[in-house]
Design an enzyme around this catalytic site. Sequence first.
Site, PDB file in Angstrom:
ATOM      1  N   ILE A  37       0.841  -1.193   0.000  1.00 43.70           N
ATOM      2  CA  ILE A  37       0.000   0.000   0.000  1.00 43.70           C
ATOM      3  C   ILE A  37       0.877   1.245   0.000  1.00 43.70           C
ATOM      4  O   ILE A  37       1.658   1.467   0.933  1.00 43.70           O
ATOM      5  CB  ILE A  37      -0.944   0.004   1.220  1.00 43.70           C
ATOM      6  CG1 ILE A  37      -1.702  -1.329   1.294  1.00 43.70           C
ATOM      7  CG2 ILE A  37      -1.884   1.186   1.155  1.00 43.70           C
ATOM      8  CD1 ILE A  37      -2.533  -1.646   0.078  1.00 43.70           C
ATOM      9  N   GLU A  38       0.729   2.055  -1.041  1.00 43.99           N
ATOM     10  CA  GLU A  38       1.529   3.273  -1.179  1.00 43.99           C
ATOM     11  C   GLU A  38       0.682   4.467  -1.590  1.00 43.99           C
ATOM     12  O   GLU A  38       1.211   5.484  -2.047  1.00 43.99           O
ATOM     13  CB  GLU A  38       2.658   3.035  -2.187  1.00 43.99           C
ATOM     14  CG  GLU A  38       3.556   1.861  -1.804  1.00 43.99           C
ATOM     15  CD  GLU A  38       4.708   1.651  -2.769  1.00 43.99           C
ATOM     16  OE1 GLU A  38       5.165   2.642  -3.354  1.00 43.99           O
ATOM     17  OE2 GLU A  38       5.145   0.499  -2.933  1.00 43.99           O
ATOM     18  N   LYS A  39      -0.631   4.361  -1.426  1.00 50.19           N
ATOM     19  CA  LYS A  39      -1.564   5.438  -1.775  1.00 50.19           C
ATOM     20  C   LYS A  39      -2.655   5.522  -0.722  1.00 50.19           C
ATOM     21  O   LYS A  39      -2.848   4.607   0.078  1.00 50.19           O
ATOM     22  CB  LYS A  39      -2.208   5.173  -3.146  1.00 50.19           C
ATOM     23  CG  LYS A  39      -1.229   4.993  -4.293  1.00 50.19           C
ATOM     24  CD  LYS A  39      -0.576   6.309  -4.675  1.00 50.19           C
ATOM     25  CE  LYS A  39       0.381   6.111  -5.840  1.00 50.19           C
ATOM     26  NZ  LYS A  39       1.046   7.363  -6.231  1.00 50.19           N
TER      27      LYS A  39
END
Length: 855
Positions: A174-176
């Site tokens: 998860i990077e957003k």
Amino acid sequence: MGPTNILAAFIAVSSLFIQSLALNPYAKSNLAVYWGQGAGQNRLSYFCEKTSFDIIVVGFINVFPDQGPAGWPGSNFGNQCADSYYYTKNGTKTKLLDGCYQIKEDLPKCKALGKTILLSLGGGAVHDFYEVKSEESALNFADFLWGAFGPLTPDWTGPRPFGEASVDGFDFDIEKGSNFGYSIMVRRLRELFLQDPLNRYYISAAPQCIMPDKYLSHAISNSAFDFIFIQFYNNPSCSAKRWVTNPKSVTYTVDDWVKYIRKSGNPLAKLFIGLPASKSAAAKEDYLTPGEATKIVSTYMAKYPSTFGGMMVWEATASENNKLGGLPYADIMKEVLLRCDPDPPTSTVTSTTSASTSTQTSSQSTTMETKTLSASTTPSSPSTVSPSSTMQTTSTGSTSIETVTTRSQEPPSTTISTRSASTEPVTTRSQEPPSTTISTRSASTETVTTRSQEPPSTTISTWSASTETSTSSQDSPSTTISTKSAPTGTVTTRSQDLPSTTISTRSPETETETATTKSQGSPSITLSTRSSSAETVSTRSQHSSSTTISTKSAPTETGTTSEHSTSMPVSTRSASTETVITRSQNSDSQSMTVSTRSPSTESITTRSQGSPSETFSTKSVPVDTISTELPSQTPTTIITGTPSDPVSAPTTTVPPNPTLTLAPSSSTTEDRTTITTIITTSYVTVCPTGFTTVTITYTTTYCPETASLTPTQPPIPGAPAPPPDGWTTIVTVCPQCAPTPTTVTLTVPTRSAFLPARTETRPVVTVVPVPENPIKNVKPSESGDFVTVTTAAPATVTKTLEYNNPVDSDVNVQPTGGSSPVEFEGSAMTVRSMDVVAKALITAGAAVLGLFLGL
């Protein structure tokens, strides 16, 4: 049972056996590689053939339901899927690909090769945006992932992008968006995993190295992850490259992450150091050479052996294009891991399909035939016994066979162990054999008789289900053996300078076993006791020339004390079966005892006073029983494991680590000895209706001439001890085990000990697309109430796969879609688009594609 049921049962057993070849999740040298976003990437089966890859993470599910059309998630797997998407019942086009034919075909091949395949959520493409907005959305998303990508079930009517094939778990990259909802998803997935208790599923996270991670720190702290793939790149303040260059300049280190993981929702999660596979895979200044990678791996593998799990590489295609000395970067990293691993173990898993056994021994050799279905890294071979010995053994109606053979010079010895579930006699006759031991155990009545003439050595073997054993001797080279068990039933025999000794045992549960030894002109004694209930056997003897003690038990504690004696016996406690092999060189020499580990073992070693030599060896891992409580008006606590009573001995000195000291013996060259242990045990797991007990059989192999005993690492203060080799601890939620959903901790076998070495033969596969209409299904229904529970910490076990050189693949890549990498953050992900060339190809092949899509 009809033919259909027989076939179904065979498929189920075969599937379970194939799964047993898969990942050892608690090894220190596992290699994880991301795949699915490489430019012009080879198909999945090509990378599954590489022996260096243990975990392959397929990316990505890059559209989440809250942002996707019709509330469906969307996917992007680079060039591996056609530009064809699912439609809902009302005709809404989703972003979930339905033309992933190559992945459909490759997943079963990867499973057969023992690879663990995880499906990754998220990714770091610049133009993507995804997030979970509500608890209901998180629960529905988890249900959708399990139904669409988990095991095929008749209840699921939604899409199946990979067909009947399933993944082995899910990865959160998860990077957003925000950090909301992911711990809810993890806990929900853990519940869903219970629907398939025969297989093991994993959950991983791939946070940035900056602490705390903006998107995943909450989930890691509040839910149970198995693996943490930390991206030590693209962030200068915590990059691995910067640590190698100047450790003091790094803000967040592996040390900081280890401390964080040990306070997380799963304190025993494995940490993986994430590295870019080439200078172009991430920020070029974060690329590590093999020498630099060796520095960081050797440092932290030795410093945190219970937490260090291996390395993660971004990504497979970048690794393939970055070859060093002819090998891809990921293959070099696997070699680095194996070289840094101080004690890579080996193991064998066996599934027994037939109980028939025939054993015959001529004057020159012994031949044993056992019909089994087995996967073994060590080829089997007949055992041999020295001339001038004749043995005949018959066994009928047995349900499980154990055979252990030990060879030595002057004299050689043979040990045969047979288990039976019915009444059977076993008779062994020997004339002038140097050393022979026959051991048989039964669930009912059985008799064991041994006759020998002039045997120069003594063997005492004790098997029990719940016993305490103590050994003591005073001022004599002889040894006194005393075995106690909790219930009643006692037989005591004392012998002084007697040429023969007869010991009989009895238990309160209608079990009868008799061991009889007759000898002439020899100071030897043979004692064999086994029970699944209560037994007490005490034997005392003086003036015996040599004694060997072998103990097998299921929760057992053994304490040993000695004063003025010539040797030191072994003390072990185990939750299953343990095999001890004895080798002697001649009738006048002292003996050596080697014991192997069994599941859930603990060792207590005592030292004698005033003795010229000591003999004791045990290699085990301490086990802690983990219990979890669900807060409520009436708390429910599920405790797994069976603790044993403490050892009772007059004087016991426990050293900080087990050691091995060989007693003096005559100078004789010995043949190589291999110790094979076949273990049958039961464990408790959870099925959809509650608790259930599963019985399994597996085999371990140990070579004392080549393997060295490594002291067990002392437990870390506050951290639970890991389980032994071949076993693991899982944390899950059981809705049916108590009035309210309850978190339980279960100790179960890993799906495999190890992946056997593969041959150089490479398959040639021709991919023929199968016409398939777009599947139109409705969005899966929403789930009901959800109860948040606290998960306990699963224990760990360490075991390492033997490294094999990678093989090339003859599989031709046949891309059906196309994309290339674009700008990225963190773990780069491509944005799928229909480029001009693809459109031209589709226009030119309208007739073919029309047939292909069913239009």
